[in-house]
Design a protein around this motif. Structure first.
Motif, mmCIF file in Angstrom:
data_model
loop_
_atom_site.group_PDB
_atom_site.id
_atom_site.type_symbol
_atom_site.label_atom_id
_atom_site.label_comp_id
_atom_site.label_asym_id
_atom_site.label_seq_id
_atom_site.Cartn_x
_atom_site.Cartn_y
_atom_site.Cartn_z
ATOM 1 N N GLY A 168 0.820 -1.210 0.000
ATOM 2 C CA GLY A 168 0.000 0.000 0.000
ATOM 3 C C GLY A 168 0.850 1.254 0.000
ATOM 4 O O GLY A 168 0.527 2.249 -0.668
ATOM 5 N N GLU A 169 1.955 1.206 0.744
ATOM 6 C CA GLU A 169 2.856 2.357 0.774
ATOM 7 C C GLU A 169 3.537 2.557 -0.578
ATOM 8 O O GLU A 169 3.804 3.689 -0.994
ATOM 9 C CB GLU A 169 3.882 2.157 1.889
ATOM 10 C CG GLU A 169 3.256 2.087 3.274
ATOM 11 C CD GLU A 169 4.194 1.530 4.328
ATOM 12 O OE1 GLU A 169 5.277 1.044 3.958
ATOM 13 O OE2 GLU A 169 3.825 1.570 5.517
ATOM 14 N N VAL A 191 2.151 1.891 -3.476
ATOM 15 C CA VAL A 191 1.153 2.556 -4.316
ATOM 16 C C VAL A 191 1.195 4.060 -4.078
ATOM 17 O O VAL A 191 1.160 4.859 -5.034
ATOM 18 C CB VAL A 191 -0.253 1.992 -4.021
ATOM 19 C CG1 VAL A 191 -1.336 2.870 -4.650
ATOM 20 C CG2 VAL A 191 -0.371 0.564 -4.531
ATOM 21 N N ASN A 192 1.286 4.460 -2.816
ATOM 22 C CA ASN A 192 1.367 5.884 -2.500
ATOM 23 C C ASN A 192 2.606 6.521 -3.116
ATOM 24 O O ASN A 192 2.547 7.625 -3.673
ATOM 25 C CB ASN A 192 1.369 6.086 -0.990
ATOM 26 C CG ASN A 192 0.056 5.705 -0.342
ATOM 27 O OD1 ASN A 192 -0.993 5.731 -0.982
ATOM 28 N ND2 ASN A 192 0.101 5.334 0.924
ATOM 29 N N PRO A 199 -0.008 3.722 -10.666
ATOM 30 C CA PRO A 199 0.074 2.479 -9.897
ATOM 31 C C PRO A 199 -0.948 1.445 -10.336
ATOM 32 O O PRO A 199 -2.115 1.765 -10.599
ATOM 33 C CB PRO A 199 -0.169 2.931 -8.458
ATOM 34 C CG PRO A 199 -0.845 4.251 -8.559
ATOM 35 C CD PRO A 199 -0.401 4.876 -9.846
ATOM 36 N N ALA A 221 -2.325 -2.058 -8.764
ATOM 37 C CA ALA A 221 -2.333 -2.830 -7.522
ATOM 38 C C ALA A 221 -2.718 -4.272 -7.816
ATOM 39 O O ALA A 221 -3.901 -4.587 -7.992
ATOM 40 C CB ALA A 221 -3.295 -2.204 -6.515
ATOM 41 N N TYR A 233 -4.367 -2.259 0.088
ATOM 42 C CA TYR A 233 -4.934 -1.352 -0.903
ATOM 43 C C TYR A 233 -6.167 -0.616 -0.385
ATOM 44 O O TYR A 233 -6.428 0.513 -0.775
ATOM 45 C CB TYR A 233 -5.294 -2.116 -2.180
ATOM 46 C CG TYR A 233 -4.138 -2.869 -2.791
ATOM 47 C CD1 TYR A 233 -2.852 -2.326 -2.804
ATOM 48 C CD2 TYR A 233 -4.306 -4.133 -3.354
ATOM 49 C CE1 TYR A 233 -1.783 -3.011 -3.359
ATOM 50 C CE2 TYR A 233 -3.249 -4.823 -3.919
ATOM 51 C CZ TYR A 233 -1.986 -4.268 -3.911
ATOM 52 O OH TYR A 233 -0.937 -4.961 -4.462
ATOM 53 N N ALA A 252 -3.156 2.247 1.077
ATOM 54 C CA ALA A 252 -2.988 3.008 -0.166
ATOM 55 C C ALA A 252 -4.004 4.140 -0.211
ATOM 56 O O ALA A 252 -5.208 3.906 -0.299
ATOM 57 C CB ALA A 252 -3.158 2.085 -1.367
ATOM 58 N N THR A 267 -3.539 6.703 -2.467
ATOM 59 C CA THR A 267 -3.536 7.139 -3.863
ATOM 60 C C THR A 267 -4.380 6.179 -4.703
ATOM 61 O O THR A 267 -4.220 4.966 -4.583
ATOM 62 C CB THR A 267 -2.096 7.148 -4.405
ATOM 63 O OG1 THR A 267 -1.332 8.125 -3.694
ATOM 64 C CG2 THR A 267 -2.060 7.458 -5.892
ATOM 65 N N ALA A 275 -5.477 3.711 -7.525
ATOM 66 C CA ALA A 275 -4.711 2.821 -8.388
ATOM 67 C C ALA A 275 -5.652 2.077 -9.325
ATOM 68 O O ALA A 275 -6.861 2.012 -9.104
ATOM 69 C CB ALA A 275 -3.908 1.824 -7.543
ATOM 70 N N HIS A 280 -10.298 2.968 -5.557
ATOM 71 C CA HIS A 280 -9.542 2.586 -6.738
ATOM 72 C C HIS A 280 -10.463 2.288 -7.917
ATOM 73 O O HIS A 280 -11.669 2.127 -7.753
ATOM 74 C CB HIS A 280 -8.678 1.355 -6.425
ATOM 75 C CG HIS A 280 -7.791 1.541 -5.237
ATOM 76 N ND1 HIS A 280 -6.758 2.451 -5.209
ATOM 77 C CD2 HIS A 280 -7.799 0.939 -4.011
ATOM 78 C CE1 HIS A 280 -6.154 2.390 -4.031
ATOM 79 N NE2 HIS A 280 -6.779 1.489 -3.289
#
Length: 355
Positions: A232-233, A235-236, A245, A247, A271, A275, A277, A279, A305
């Motif tokens: 998850g980090e 993805v950020n 990204p 996922a 996620y 996360a 952000t 994705a 997402h």
């Protein structure tokens, strides 16, 4: 904390870049051991070695080796050359490496102001075993794509432990490996996942980056106690650096534990909670009730997402043609086909995002 043994090298079993597998005689009998020549020198038959046998005693599936800590009667020469990044810091085997962006690096000027990966697709997965099937799916759709692997430090720290990464690098399926955080031994060394992605783009000139932890992982059977939460980090990090990204879902039909059957709770945590952000989440078009279960579970991620349905036709054949042996948690391709199809679907989606 550490089980120590002295041993004598009996024979060399096999070797690959950065690693040598040995048979070693110890007081209890013979054991399988692994040495990293860049760290400890290259042991030869007859050498006395100091071993850390902790992982062997614990019966760890991935890391079930005695690890060579030193060849005390034949120490390697002192290293020379530049490098100020210390990895495996403040452990007995801390090593100094040249960071991609430090002042003595030839890439320093390029990375000094780098702040974007220019829309590069970044495929994130929580297990190292996803690396090869992601590549299978990607190359089935877009052969010739330039791909870099960014290895996080949630599993093995030396990339040399990964026979798959060595083989994929050798055959050109990987343009290079970036080792980030406390991991080390890659073609390029980075301090964080962020600098790792920047190095993948601007040093290795990758079209696509794949991010996973190294081989092995740490889990406690709880929602948060799993090293792959770092997915998850990642993805950020990809989003902050203006990447795209992807996922990759961890899906299993072979793991009958409720928390892993279908979409693993680890994917839903990494996620769905970590996360922040948005994705692209590739949802493989699997058949039957199991496929319906996967689609229903993935819907939990649609709040943040974008779910993308990805056909899996042709991916089984692409996976069968993998240049490295496919295995996850001790299960091969046919024993957990859904896992590998989901990973390959992430590679197929990343390929579709390329211009």
């Amino acid at each position: 904390m550490i089980r120590w043994r002295k041993g004598e090298v009996l024979r060399i079993r096999r070797e690959w870049p950065g690693a040598v597998e040995l048979d070693v005689s110890v007081p209890e009998g013979e054991c399988r051991a692994l040495a990293y020549p860049p760290l400890v020198g290259r042991p030869e038959p007859g050498d006395e070695v100091l071993l850390n046998t902790t992982a062997l005693a614990m019966g760890l599936g991935t890391g079930g080796y005695a690890m060579v800590v030193a060849v005390p009667n034949r120490l390697p020469q002192d290293p020379d050359g530049p490098g100020h990044l210390v990895k495996a810091r403040y452990t007995p085997l801390q090593a100094t490496v040249l960071g991609a962006d430090e002042q003595d690096s030839p890439h320093h000027a390029r990375l000094r102001e780098a702040d974007s990966v220019d829309g590069m697709p970044v495929v994130v997965a929580d297990l190292h075993s996803a690396l090869a099937p992601i590549l299978c799916g990607l190359y089935e759709a877009r052969p010739g794509t330039r791909v870099a692997y960014v290895m996080l430090d949630g599993g093995a720290l030396p990339v040399w432990f990964s026979m798959a990464a060595a083989k994929l690098r050798e055959i050109g399926w990987l343009a290079g490996v970036v080792t980030a955080g406390q991991s080390f031994g890659g073609d390029v060394e980075a301090v964080t996942a962020h600098t790792g992605l920047l190095a993948a783009r601007h040093v290795l000139e990758a079209d696509v980056a794949i991010v996973t932890q190294g081989p092995g992982n740490l889990g406690t059977g709880t929602k948060w106690g799993f090293s792959g939460v770092s997915a998850g980090e990642a993805v950020n990090a990809a989003g902050v650096l203006l990447g795209r990204p992807v996922a990759a879902l961890r899906v299993s039909e072979g793991d009958l534990r409720e928390r892993h059957y279908g979409v693993s709770h680890h994917s839903l945590t990494a996620y769905g909670r970590v996360a922040l952000t948005p994705a692209e989440v590739p949802v493989p078009e699997l058949a039957g009730e199991f496929g319906e279960r996967v689609r229903d579970q993935a819907e939990l991620l649609a709040v943040r997402h974008r779910l993308v349905s990805v056909p899996v036709d042709g991916l089984h054949e692409a996976l069968r043609a993998s240049p490295v042996r496919l295995s996850t948690m001790g299960r091969g391709l046919e024993e957990d086909l859904a896992y590998f199809l989901a990973s390959a679907a992430a590679g197929r989606l990343a390929a579709s995002m390329l211009p």
